[in-house]
Design a protein around this motif. Structure first.
Motif, PDB file in Angstrom:
ATOM      1  N   PRO A 163       1.166   5.755  -3.698  1.00 16.21           N
ATOM      2  CA  PRO A 163       1.424   7.163  -4.045  1.00 16.21           C
ATOM      3  C   PRO A 163       2.550   7.313  -5.069  1.00 16.21           C
ATOM      4  O   PRO A 163       2.498   8.198  -5.929  1.00 16.21           O
ATOM      5  N   ALA A 182      -9.444   0.524  -0.745  1.00 16.89           N
ATOM      6  CA  ALA A 182      -9.809   1.941  -0.646  1.00 16.89           C
ATOM      7  C   ALA A 182      -8.644   2.827  -1.068  1.00 16.89           C
ATOM      8  O   ALA A 182      -8.840   3.853  -1.737  1.00 16.89           O
ATOM      9  N   ALA A 183      -7.423   2.420  -0.712  1.00 11.46           N
ATOM     10  CA  ALA A 183      -6.248   3.209  -1.082  1.00 11.46           C
ATOM     11  C   ALA A 183      -6.007   3.159  -2.593  1.00 11.46           C
ATOM     12  O   ALA A 183      -5.613   4.162  -3.202  1.00 11.46           O
ATOM     13  N   ALA A 192      -8.334   2.768  -4.858  1.00 18.00           N
ATOM     14  CA  ALA A 192      -9.373   3.612  -5.447  1.00 18.00           C
ATOM     15  C   ALA A 192      -9.039   5.094  -5.266  1.00 18.00           C
ATOM     16  O   ALA A 192      -9.221   5.899  -6.187  1.00 18.00           O
ATOM     17  N   ALA A 193      -8.541   5.453  -4.089  1.00 24.61           N
ATOM     18  CA  ALA A 193      -8.196   6.846  -3.829  1.00 24.61           C
ATOM     19  C   ALA A 193      -7.065   7.321  -4.741  1.00 24.61           C
ATOM     20  O   ALA A 193      -7.016   8.496  -5.122  1.00 24.61           O
ATOM     21  N   ALA A 194      -6.165   6.392  -5.086  1.00 26.76           N
ATOM     22  CA  ALA A 194      -5.057   6.724  -5.983  1.00 26.76           C
ATOM     23  C   ALA A 194      -5.483   6.690  -7.443  1.00 26.76           C
ATOM     24  O   ALA A 194      -4.677   6.986  -8.332  1.00 26.76           O
ATOM     25  N   ARG A 195      -6.735   6.309  -7.689  1.00 24.16           N
ATOM     26  CA  ARG A 195      -7.297   6.224  -9.044  1.00 24.16           C
ATOM     27  C   ARG A 195      -6.504   5.255  -9.928  1.00 24.16           C
ATOM     28  O   ARG A 195      -6.196   5.547 -11.081  1.00 24.16           O
ATOM     29  N   GLN A 242       0.823  -1.210   0.000  1.00 21.06           N
ATOM     30  CA  GLN A 242       0.000   0.000   0.000  1.00 21.06           C
ATOM     31  C   GLN A 242       0.858   1.263   0.000  1.00 21.06           C
ATOM     32  O   GLN A 242       0.480   2.281  -0.601  1.00 21.06           O
TER      33      GLN A 242
END
Length: 249
Positions: free
Chosen positions: A28, A58-59, A61-64, A24
């Motif tokens: 980024p 969720a991470a 998805a948040a990072a697209r 994870q």
């Protein structure tokens, strides 16, 4: 249309991943480098991280990012039966909202009935792809027999074509590309260098054109994934360099 490029987390090395606290932590980096997706490797989870898949999803998805889930196991066991842990693995892929789940072929027998696999996959949301691994099960003859046997059934969603693994298995990559291109839906890109009596994965280099020649024979509209070492003090910069290279190659 922009070609999709994914990054396999294993490209950063298991020690680096462990040091950072898990896969994870790389999201980024991968997102900042402009990649479209990430390949999550099951073998890089510890037991606690396997219980935290919703947070990882969720991470992602948040990072697209689009997710691919790689399972380091064979689809067909030594007796020809389907992997008994398919339910568990597909459930994990579902939690991750993975687009694809990847297995090696394993011990497929050309004359065996594929109805069980076809019926199983018809009930799944995640698409299955089969990869040529570095073992005898990943030989060109085995993969060719599997996809030829599938015919128009499209038993699975296609093949993960690893450009370098053919050399470990003892087959010519260009011949494999010519024979299997129509089945390819996802590509692992790596260059390969001789090491002792074997091989090692290395970043693509202008002095080695085999990876480019192989890619040229494969579908241009399927995702390409970085599966060679990504190292250096600035991981975003080195990742971005190769994301751009694979997008344009």
């Amino acid at each position: 249309m922009k070609r999709e490029v994914f990054v396999v987390t294993a490209a950063y090395g298991s020690q680096q991943i462990e040091k950072l606290g898990g896969q994870q932590a790389l999201l980024p980096v991968i997102a900042a480098a402009g990649a479209d997706g990430v390949e999550i490797r099951r073998e890089l989870f510890n037991e606690q991280q396997l219980q935290e898949l919703p947070a990882l999803a969720a991470a992602i998805a948040a990072a697209r990012l689009i997710a691919v889930y790689s399972v380091p196991e064979a689809l067909f066991m030594a007796d020809g039966a389907l992997n008994p842990r398919l339910d568990q693995h597909f459930a994990e892929a579902g939690v991750l909202n993975a687009q694809l789940i990847k297995y090696s072929l394993g011990h497929y027998r050309p004359q065996q009935d594929r109805r069980a696999l076809r019926d199983y996959l018809a009930r799944q949301q995640v698409h299955l792809v089969v990869e040529n691994d570095q073992t005898d099960c990943g030989r060109l003859a085995a993969l060719d027999a599997f996809f030829h046997g599938c015919g128009e059934e499209r038993t699975c969603s296609g093949m993960t074509f690893d450009t370098g693994n053919w050399l470990w298995a003892g087959d010519p990559p260009l011949e494999a590309a010519r024979r299997l291109a129509r089945n390819v839906s996802y590509i692992h890109v790596k260059a390969v260098a001789a090491q002792g009596s074997g091989w090692r994965a290395v970043p693509p280099d202008e002095n080695d054109t085999l990876w480019r020649e192989t890619l040229a024979l494969l579908p241009a509209d399927v995702p390409r994934a970085i599966e060679f070492p990504l190292e250096g003090p600035d991981l975003v910069a080195v990742t971005r360099r190769y994301v751009n290279l694979l997008r344009e190659a």
